[in-house]
Design a protein around this motif. Structure first.
Motif, PDB file in Angstrom:
ATOM      1  N   VAL A   1       0.833  -1.201   0.000  1.00 41.03           N
ATOM      2  CA  VAL A   1       0.000   0.000   0.000  1.00 41.03           C
ATOM      3  C   VAL A   1       0.871   1.255   0.000  1.00 41.03           C
ATOM      4  CG1 VAL A   1      -1.696   1.312   1.315  1.00 41.03           C
ATOM      5  CG2 VAL A   1      -1.929  -1.171   1.096  1.00 41.03           C
ATOM      6  N   LEU A   2       1.890   1.294   0.846  1.00 39.66           N
ATOM      7  CA  LEU A   2       2.775   2.459   0.898  1.00 39.66           C
ATOM      8  C   LEU A   2       3.532   2.640  -0.420  1.00 39.66           C
ATOM      9  CD1 LEU A   2       4.267   2.085   4.499  1.00 39.66           C
ATOM     10  CD2 LEU A   2       2.502   3.687   3.733  1.00 39.66           C
ATOM     11  N   PHE A   3       3.926   1.529  -1.028  1.00 38.08           N
ATOM     12  CA  PHE A   3       4.640   1.589  -2.297  1.00 38.08           C
ATOM     13  C   PHE A   3       3.759   2.205  -3.383  1.00 38.08           C
ATOM     14  CE2 PHE A   3       6.623  -0.332  -6.104  1.00 38.08           C
ATOM     15  CZ  PHE A   3       7.927   0.118  -5.904  1.00 38.08           C
ATOM     16  N   TYR A   4       2.473   1.838  -3.356  1.00 33.77           N
ATOM     17  CA  TYR A   4       1.539   2.391  -4.346  1.00 33.77           C
ATOM     18  C   TYR A   4       1.291   3.877  -4.095  1.00 33.77           C
ATOM     19  CZ  TYR A   4      -2.670   3.216  -7.052  1.00 33.77           C
ATOM     20  OH  TYR A   4      -3.586   3.729  -7.923  1.00 33.77           O
ATOM     21  N   MET A   5       1.233   4.288  -2.822  1.00 31.50           N
ATOM     22  CA  MET A   5       0.995   5.687  -2.494  1.00 31.50           C
ATOM     23  C   MET A   5       2.121   6.573  -3.028  1.00 31.50           C
ATOM     24  SD  MET A   5      -0.428   5.333   1.415  1.00 31.50           S
ATOM     25  CE  MET A   5      -0.340   7.119   1.665  1.00 31.50           C
ATOM     26  N   PHE A   6       3.343   6.061  -3.064  1.00 33.18           N
ATOM     27  CA  PHE A   6       4.476   6.878  -3.518  1.00 33.18           C
ATOM     28  C   PHE A   6       4.731   6.751  -5.014  1.00 33.18           C
ATOM     29  CE2 PHE A   6       5.477   6.603   1.024  1.00 33.18           C
ATOM     30  CZ  PHE A   6       5.814   7.920   1.304  1.00 33.18           C
ATOM     31  N   THR A   7       4.413   5.604  -5.617  1.00 34.36           N
ATOM     32  CA  THR A   7       4.748   5.405  -7.036  1.00 34.36           C
ATOM     33  C   THR A   7       3.551   5.576  -7.961  1.00 34.36           C
ATOM     34  OG1 THR A   7       4.339   3.011  -6.887  1.00 34.36           O
ATOM     35  CG2 THR A   7       6.573   3.799  -6.379  1.00 34.36           C
ATOM     36  N   HIS A   8       2.332   5.194  -7.502  1.00 31.56           N
ATOM     37  CA  HIS A   8       1.116   5.232  -8.320  1.00 31.56           C
ATOM     38  C   HIS A   8       1.303   4.456  -9.631  1.00 31.56           C
ATOM     39  CE1 HIS A   8      -0.745   8.156  -5.661  1.00 31.56           C
ATOM     40  NE2 HIS A   8       0.387   8.859  -5.694  1.00 31.56           N
ATOM     41  N   SER A   9       2.121   3.400  -9.572  1.00 24.73           N
ATOM     42  CA  SER A   9       2.375   2.579 -10.758  1.00 24.73           C
ATOM     43  C   SER A   9       1.798   1.190 -10.526  1.00 24.73           C
ATOM     44  CB  SER A   9       3.883   2.489 -11.034  1.00 24.73           C
ATOM     45  OG  SER A   9       4.127   1.594 -12.102  1.00 24.73           O
TER      46      SER A   9
END
Length: 494
Positions: free
Chosen positions: A40-48
């Motif tokens: 979830v945190l990875f998606y929040m920063f990358t949006h990829s």
């Protein structure tokens, strides 16, 4: 039948394990939770979405083997074992050459983890001598007792019950000894070709005795029982460094351990065991007979003539051996070792292991090692409390049939807490079974026969794939505690 003569049933053993969400272990639960949070945190920063998909697949590739179970092991543990064996075989670490063709010419140490041990001999305070095995890698000190168990004679059931209770007290007493690392009972079936009895009788016969008496002794050997195999029983006692010793030197450690032996031997008497410490020569014979079975007859003759002191600990290893994935090949013989996958389900009587332990001529070289990990009082209290809490957590997270099994586990762990509070010891145990035969023998047939005996003894066993050389050494009862040599991180084990 009176109550004192009733057959007592034994059981309620549980394998220690943690309980997380949905029946998983705490390690798996924590990994899954961290995996989701990081995703979830990875998606929040990358949006990829592509990167998230790749990250998700990587996490899945780790979590699935971690959660997978086969024969009591996790998938990651099985993968790690396979990779370690493949890596060692590629380097040639699974092949050993001793003697003239060895790395050190003239030396024939035992291979693998057993080769790092050293043998000493010291005197007991009450007379006699005992051999002391020093495992330098773990700084363990091992004494081995030779036992003559009773129980198959025509005795009353109440006497057998007393012996079983005596063995329980014996294990509990070991838990009170500072520095007790573990113990093992080894029941070994070996060929009996009569050389030992013949040599013993010849040693006892006095040349000046009457001719009739000498003739009777000779006929005793000539008409001896036709048994082709016999059982030998040994008790391995392994200690960590003794704080009561004058120093950390091996000699001072041997003196401190020697002071403990008389009490330990007296405790064994209450369990129906007539025990005596094995000397350095006796221990050398046990090791030589295991790694070099072709010398069994010669070793028996040496034992009868009292010349075992000629054996050298660094000269009793095999001339050559090879650890394969499913067997251990040494000096023209092949050995296969199995481990207990699960303890008997339900309750058992005192003679449950009799089919497996009884000597059989068609399985002339068989070794059954019951290995105990002794826990002190403080560790025992923590273990039974943790087991009870984990059992409660597992019961609350399951429904249906799984809930019934979880409830039974709660009952067993609660009973363990109550028994421990009353003074009972807490001991983990396992079983190793080794079968040795000539290289030309039909091992699949013999293996099926032995697995059938294990099943008749209500044991679930599996072959020790990828660790045949190490488990062979661990089942000898000569100073190797296998859990101390684990090569797979405990966090990925099941």
């Amino acid at each position: 039948m009176t109550s004192t003569n009733q057959v007592i049933l034994y059981g309620r053993w549980e394998q220690p394990r943690t309980s997380g969400l949905f029946g998983r272990t705490w390690g798996e639960t924590i990994f899954a939770g961290a995996w989701i949070v990081v995703t979830v945190l990875f998606y929040m920063f990358t949006h990829s979405l592509i990167l998230i998909l790749i990250f998700f697949l990587i996490g899945t590739a780790v979590f699935v083997p971690l959660a997978y179970r086969r024969h009591g092991r996790s998938g990651l543990e099985l993968i790690a074992m396979r990779l370690q064996f493949w890596k060692g075989a590629r380097r040639g670490e699974n092949v050993y050459r001793g003697g003239v063709f060895g790395v050190v010419p003239g030396s024939a140490r035992m291979p693998g983890i057993q080769g790092d041990t050293r043998l000493y001999e010291y005197e007991l305070g009450r007379g006699g001598r005992f051999g002391l095995i020093h495992s330098r890698a773990k700084n363990h000190f091992t004494v081995v007792l030779s036992g003559q168990p009773q129980g198959q004679e025509r005795v009353e059931q109440h006497q057998i019950n007393d012996w079983v209770r005596g063995w329980d007290r014996f294990l509990s007493h070991l838990g009170t000894i500072k520095g007790m690392a573990g113990a093992a009972v080894i029941v070994e079936t070996v060929p009996d070709n009569g050389h030992r009895v013949d040599a013993e009788v010849r040693r006892l016969v006095d040349r000046d005795a009457p001719a009739f008496a000498q003739r009777v002794m000779v006929e005793t050997v000539t008409h001896r029982a036709s048994a082709k195999v016999r059982n030998e029983v040994r008790i391995q006692l392994t200690f960590t460094q003794q704080r009561t010793a004058d120093s950390a030197e091996v000699a001072d450690q041997g003196a401190a351990i020697g002071r403990l032996l008389s009490t330990i031997i007296n405790q064994a008497v209450a369990a129906g065991l007539s025990a005596r410490p094995l000397t350095a020569g006796d221990l050398s014979m046990v090791a030589a007979r295991a790694y070099r079975p072709e010398l069994a007859a010669e070793l028996e003759t040496m034992a009868g003539s009292g010349s075992l002191d000629q054996l050298q600990w660094d000269q009793i290893g095999p001339a050559g051996c090879k650890a394969e994935w499913g067997r251990f090949v040494h000096n023209g013989f092949q050995s296969v070792t199995w481990e207990m996958e699960a303890a008997p389900a339900g309750t058992v009587a005192h003679d449950t292991l009799l089919p497996l332990l009884a000597p059989r001529a068609d399985l002339g070289r068989k070794r059954v090692a019951i290995i105990y990990r002794i826990h002190g009082v403080a560790d025992a209290v923590k273990m039974v409390d943790d087991d009870f809490k984990n059992a409660l957590a597992a019961e609350q997270s399951k429904k249906g049939v799984g809930s019934a099994a979880a409830s039974l586990r709660v009952d067993n762990t609660m009973a363990a807490r109550q028994e421990q509070a009353r003074g009972a010891g807490v001991t983990r145990f396992g079983v190793l079974i080794t079968l040795t035969a000539e290289a030309s023998a039909e091992m699949p047939t013999l293996a099926a026969e032995l697995e059938g005996l294990a099943s008749a003894s209500r044991l679930t066993v599996q072959r020790c794939w990828g660790g045949q050389d190490a488990t062979f050494a661990g089942a000898l009862g000569l100073g190797v505690l296998l859990p101390e040599y684990a090569s797979v991180n405990r966090r990925v084990t099941a």
